[in-house]
Scaffold this motif. Structure first.
Motif, PDB file in Angstrom:
ATOM      1  N   PRO A  58       0.849  -1.196   0.000  1.00 46.00           N
ATOM      2  CA  PRO A  58       0.000   0.000   0.000  1.00 46.00           C
ATOM      3  C   PRO A  58       0.884   1.245   0.000  1.00 46.00           C
ATOM      4  CG  PRO A  58      -0.668  -1.554   1.717  1.00 46.00           C
ATOM      5  CD  PRO A  58       0.646  -2.035   1.185  1.00 46.00           C
ATOM      6  N   PRO A  59       0.423   2.336  -0.626  1.00 42.44           N
ATOM      7  CA  PRO A  59       1.262   3.544  -0.687  1.00 42.44           C
ATOM      8  C   PRO A  59       1.777   4.010   0.675  1.00 42.44           C
ATOM      9  CG  PRO A  59      -0.597   3.762  -2.175  1.00 42.44           C
ATOM     10  CD  PRO A  59      -0.813   2.478  -1.419  1.00 42.44           C
ATOM     11  N   ASN A  60       0.970   3.850   1.728  1.00 44.34           N
ATOM     12  CA  ASN A  60       1.394   4.344   3.046  1.00 44.34           C
ATOM     13  C   ASN A  60       2.423   3.441   3.723  1.00 44.34           C
ATOM     14  OD1 ASN A  60      -0.219   2.200   3.776  1.00 44.34           O
ATOM     15  ND2 ASN A  60      -1.703   3.410   4.938  1.00 44.34           N
ATOM     16  N   ARG A  61       2.730   2.289   3.117  1.00 47.31           N
ATOM     17  CA  ARG A  61       3.764   1.407   3.673  1.00 47.31           C
ATOM     18  C   ARG A  61       5.063   1.454   2.877  1.00 47.31           C
ATOM     19  NH1 ARG A  61       2.217  -4.386   3.937  1.00 47.31           N
ATOM     20  NH2 ARG A  61       4.352  -4.504   4.716  1.00 47.31           N
ATOM     21  N   LYS A  64      10.738   5.232   2.940  1.00 50.04           N
ATOM     22  CA  LYS A  64      11.234   6.546   2.534  1.00 50.04           C
ATOM     23  C   LYS A  64      12.428   6.382   1.608  1.00 50.04           C
ATOM     24  CE  LYS A  64       8.284   8.642   5.204  1.00 50.04           C
ATOM     25  NZ  LYS A  64       7.117   9.334   4.626  1.00 50.04           N
ATOM     26  N   HIS A 142       4.274   0.379  -5.147  1.00 47.70           N
ATOM     27  CA  HIS A 142       2.876   0.409  -4.694  1.00 47.70           C
ATOM     28  C   HIS A 142       1.924   0.116  -5.843  1.00 47.70           C
ATOM     29  CE1 HIS A 142       1.442   4.247  -6.352  1.00 47.70           C
ATOM     30  NE2 HIS A 142       2.610   4.773  -6.055  1.00 47.70           N
ATOM     31  N   GLY A 144      -1.131   1.510  -6.403  1.00 48.89           N
ATOM     32  CA  GLY A 144      -2.185   2.513  -6.516  1.00 48.89           C
ATOM     33  C   GLY A 144      -2.680   2.734  -7.927  1.00 48.89           C
TER      34      GLY A 144
END
Length: 263
Positions: A58-61, A64, A142, A144
């Protein structure tokens, strides 16, 4: 004679990246040379085949990218861009195979060419990753982009509104700054690749906008409020500046479309 949907299905059901690139190039070439019928006997899959790597998160995982300008950060950025282009191969051929029967033949002309462009972009970026000691699949990515395809699988106007006219148009906005970042790091080879991609992206957005307008006019719909309504309904995000107004204008995506809140 095989038809265009059979060729698109072959691309979508091919998982290994370079086999997908070869299938994309072959499909576009066969269409250009008249070896495929303008017919649509095959249904497109809900999801395309994917290789074992990269791991899709998922994008939030997503991790960085690290210190700006570092080798690791540049590799992570190129890998992310390569993944976008890899998914874009499937988005283009799905557009042609899923929705081509609802449009004139020129629609298939455009999206088969877009699919070949995306395959070339992916190959250039993966080659650059390998020159830097990495490769596509070495980092997570990701999922998305394909969510946008799933969200718009039943509606060609929604697909055109979201994929070329939002997601690819966003590339027009952010790629110039990305090119400047690579130039600032002395990575002129990557900057040149991104310059080529930027030029092609403008043509892709132009195709999306042109066929969106065509579809709206055929249905007796006003393109601008229709686009705003479809984006509000189907796009999981918001339209945020800065916008590359000049490139968008050249692509037919005028400020009247996106300078109204579409959140």
């Amino acid at each position: 004679m095989p038809d265009i949907s059979n060729a698109a299905l072959t691309v979508l059901t091919t998982a290994e990246p370079y086999a997908k690139v070869r299938a994309a190039r072959a499909a576009a070439r066969d269409w250009r040379l008249g070896r495929l019928a303008h017919a649509f006997s095959a249904a497109m899959p809900d999801r395309p085949a994917r290789p074992a790597a990269p791991e899709l998160l998922p994008p939030n995982r997503m991790p960085k990218r690290g210190r700006a300008g570092s080798d690791a950060s540049r590799i992570a950025m190129i890998h992310a861009l390569a993944h976008i282009e890899f998914v874009a191969i499937d988005l283009a051929f799905d557009m042609a195979g899923r929705f081509g029967a609802r449009f004139p033949r020129g629609f298939a002309d455009d999206w088969m060419r877009v699919g070949a462009d995306e395959a070339m972009h992916f190959a250039l970026l993966d080659r650059r990753l390998r020159a830097l000691g990495s490769h596509y699949g070495a980092l997570p990515a990701h999922d998305g982009l394909w969510q946008a395809a799933e969200e718009t699988a039943q509606d060609p106007l929604a697909r055109l509104a979201v994929v070329p006219m939002v997601l690819e148009a966003r590339g027009l906005d952010i790629t110039p700054a990305t090119i400047a970042r690579f130039e600032g790091a002395g990575d002129l080879a990557t900057a040149r690749i991104l310059g080529r991609i930027l030029t092609d992206e403008e043509r892709h957005v132009r195709a999306g906008t042109r066929w969106f307008r065509h579809g709206c006019e055929s249905a007796g719909l006003d393109p601008i409020p229709t686009w705003q309504s479809l984006v509000a309904r189907h796009f999981r995000g918001s339209l945020k500046p800065p916008f590359n107004d000049s490139a968008r204008e050249r692509a037919g995506l005028t400020r009247a479309f996106y300078m109204v809140g579409c959140h």
